[in-house]
Scaffold this motif. Sequence first.
Motif, PDB file in Angstrom:
ATOM      1  N   UNK A 100      31.341 -26.293  -2.051  1.00 18.03           N
ATOM      2  CA  UNK A 100      30.649 -25.780  -0.868  1.00 18.03           C
ATOM      3  C   UNK A 100      29.574 -24.781  -1.305  1.00 18.03           C
ATOM      4  N   UNK A 101      28.629 -24.532  -0.428  1.00 10.95           N
ATOM      5  CA  UNK A 101      27.559 -23.573  -0.742  1.00 10.95           C
ATOM      6  C   UNK A 101      28.151 -22.182  -0.995  1.00 10.95           C
ATOM      7  N   UNK A 102      29.175 -21.820  -0.251  1.00 13.70           N
ATOM      8  CA  UNK A 102      29.822 -20.514  -0.450  1.00 13.70           C
ATOM      9  C   UNK A 102      30.433 -20.416  -1.850  1.00 13.70           C
ATOM     10  N   UNK A 103      31.110 -21.480  -2.275  1.00 10.99           N
ATOM     11  CA  UNK A 103      31.722 -21.498  -3.616  1.00 10.99           C
ATOM     12  C   UNK A 103      30.652 -21.496  -4.700  1.00 10.99           C
ATOM     13  N   UNK A 104      29.546 -22.173  -4.461  1.00  8.39           N
ATOM     14  CA  UNK A 104      28.451 -22.189  -5.436  1.00  8.39           C
ATOM     15  C   UNK A 104      27.908 -20.777  -5.629  1.00  8.39           C
ATOM     16  N   UNK A 105      27.710 -20.053  -4.545  1.00  7.19           N
ATOM     17  CA  UNK A 105      27.211 -18.675  -4.639  1.00  7.19           C
ATOM     18  C   UNK A 105      28.193 -17.806  -5.437  1.00  7.19           C
ATOM     19  N   UNK A 106      29.503 -17.972  -5.187  1.00  7.25           N
ATOM     20  CA  UNK A 106      30.512 -17.220  -5.936  1.00  7.25           C
ATOM     21  C   UNK A 106      30.441 -17.552  -7.426  1.00  7.25           C
ATOM     22  N   UNK A 107      30.307 -18.833  -7.728  1.00  8.40           N
ATOM     23  CA  UNK A 107      30.273 -19.254  -9.132  1.00  8.40           C
ATOM     24  C   UNK A 107      29.020 -18.738  -9.836  1.00  8.40           C
ATOM     25  N   UNK A 108      27.904 -18.740  -9.156  1.00 13.38           N
ATOM     26  CA  UNK A 108      26.671 -18.195  -9.749  1.00 13.38           C
ATOM     27  C   UNK A 108      26.807 -16.692  -9.993  1.00 13.38           C
TER      28      UNK A 108
END
Length: 186
Positions: free
Chosen positions: A140-148
């Motif tokens: 998800x976009x939220x998880x992508x932001x966390x991973x970045x």
Amino acid sequence: MFIAFSGLSGSGKDTVMNSLIKNRNDLKILYQSTATTRLPREDDKKTNTYVYLSKEQFERGIKDGLFIEYELVHDNYYGTLKEAFEIVALDKTTHYMRDIEVKGVQNLKKFFKGKVKMISIFLDVPDDVLVDRLRKRGESEERIVKRLSRGKLERSYKDLYDLVVENYDLDKTVKTISDFIDSQME
């Protein structure tokens, strides 16, 4: 020898290790060395990569000293089990590989000191490539932001690694790493 791979989520660690296995018969992936509280992904069910624990079981393991290291990442615990690495110290003919969190690599260096040679490899990719890979993986976009966000911390450890590879091209990455491994053989 033990080879620790680290890098951002989506940098290609599993893909690179699996490619190395196909090209070399002297390497094995050390499976089930990591315990986690996260739910299994579809690929995990095929490879049996993790030991899945409840939060309570994991926290009991922390108290009982079962981990070389552990960390809370993306709201889930991940920990490196001591018992899984004892085989590496005993088996002098096989070279084992494993994906290890950046902080855990330093603890493993201490654990293996005087027992087994260890090399560390950090895989990196530009953020735009990383985002594309994570989206294709269904994040998800939220998880992508966390991973970045986590990637900034992980990249801050790059200087502590024996080899850093920008993983743009799988074939070139695998050749670079394979050549490096050969150069480190005793």
